[in-house]
Design an enzyme around this catalytic site. Sequence first.
Site, mmCIF file in Angstrom:
data_model
loop_
_atom_site.group_PDB
_atom_site.id
_atom_site.type_symbol
_atom_site.label_atom_id
_atom_site.label_comp_id
_atom_site.label_asym_id
_atom_site.label_seq_id
_atom_site.Cartn_x
_atom_site.Cartn_y
_atom_site.Cartn_z
ATOM 1 N N ASP A 63 0.819 -1.223 0.000
ATOM 2 C CA ASP A 63 0.000 0.000 0.000
ATOM 3 C C ASP A 63 0.850 1.268 0.000
ATOM 4 O O ASP A 63 0.321 2.374 0.082
ATOM 5 C CB ASP A 63 -0.955 0.007 1.203
ATOM 6 C CG ASP A 63 -0.228 -0.015 2.531
ATOM 7 O OD1 ASP A 63 1.027 -0.064 2.521
ATOM 8 O OD2 ASP A 63 -0.888 0.029 3.584
ATOM 9 N N GLN A 106 8.966 25.264 -4.029
ATOM 10 C CA GLN A 106 7.701 25.810 -3.492
ATOM 11 C C GLN A 106 8.025 26.672 -2.279
ATOM 12 O O GLN A 106 7.683 26.349 -1.145
ATOM 13 C CB GLN A 106 6.762 24.667 -3.121
ATOM 14 C CG GLN A 106 6.358 23.838 -4.335
ATOM 15 C CD GLN A 106 5.288 22.826 -3.992
ATOM 16 O OE1 GLN A 106 4.405 23.091 -3.183
ATOM 17 N NE2 GLN A 106 5.356 21.661 -4.608
ATOM 18 N N LYS A 112 14.998 33.281 -19.488
ATOM 19 C CA LYS A 112 13.992 32.227 -19.635
ATOM 20 C C LYS A 112 12.661 32.733 -19.100
ATOM 21 O O LYS A 112 12.628 33.474 -18.116
ATOM 22 C CB LYS A 112 14.474 31.014 -18.822
ATOM 23 C CG LYS A 112 13.567 29.820 -18.833
ATOM 24 C CD LYS A 112 14.176 28.686 -18.000
ATOM 25 C CE LYS A 112 13.716 28.737 -16.549
ATOM 26 N NZ LYS A 112 14.229 27.614 -15.749
ATOM 27 N N SER A 118 14.876 18.646 -13.794
ATOM 28 C CA SER A 118 13.724 17.807 -13.464
ATOM 29 C C SER A 118 13.214 17.176 -14.759
ATOM 30 O O SER A 118 13.673 16.120 -15.175
ATOM 31 C CB SER A 118 12.663 18.653 -12.761
ATOM 32 O OG SER A 118 11.543 17.865 -12.479
#
Length: 292
Positions: A37, A96, A191, A223
């Site tokens: 799980d 973030q 950019k 990434s």
Amino acid sequence: MTKIAVIAGNSSEDLAKKIAKKIHAQFVKTELKLFPDGESKITLKKIPKAEHVIVVQSTYPPVDTNLIQALSLISHSQQFSKKITLIIPYMGYARQDREFLPGEIITMRVLAKLFKAIGVTNLIVVDIHSLIGLKHFKITKQNVSAIPDLAMYFKKLKLKDVLVVSPDQGGKERAKKFAENLKVEHIALSKKRDRKTGKVQIINSKLNHVVGRDLILVDDMISTGGSIIKAAEFLKKQKCGKIYVACTHALLINDAEARIKKAGVTRIISTNTIPGNTSIVDISNTIAKAMV
Ligand code: R5P
């Protein structure tokens, strides 16, 4: 001398072992069982005997799984020591760090609260995306740079008339530092990222001084490869020579590595904050030095 134990999280076992050796600390291996799980069950293979416990765990994908493992290791370590250092060589969620669009949660703020609550006294990260993220942490913290280690690797390649390029203005200082190590010039592209779709675009016009020159694109992380691919495609159109990529954290999600090569990049070199095909620069020495 303070007794130190280094506990290796599953995502950073090799790096933790190297750090423990360099600082002459007890090395504590862990065993991980992943249940069907998705739950993690961790077992310490030794009892840490130390006044200072160091947990090493990068939070690359699966980010939340690696994060809960880090939290569990720290929380458990409180029974062995009051001084707990958390080394997160690659820190997921570092992008973030602020509210870009209204209503967005600043997850770095959440992590800062969590780490403090479970007893982290000291935090060490490597080339964090931006220092703004670290400001949320009200504990002792340190951002270690892997740029000298990466530059040292490129020094040995003895590339001629090379130019260091940052794919964006945000990475200009990083590229400058890298270039200073190699004693060469540097530039930064401009950019633009669509905050909703995440798509990137290079908005420079002609760049005459890259013509025929070998380039090293320097970034903190790769990434999806979107930023590096757009930069490489743009630079190839300007008729540059070979393009090398140096980055601290190579996540290389899905087929990013192949897509980057297809865009004209000769080689990608990254560090062992994230183990993988390209992670050939070891930063254990730099982290160990930060511990003293
Ligand atoms: C962005 O500002 C960062 O420095 C990296 O350039 C970016 O996060 C890399 O992400 P991706 O490979 O998905 O473009």
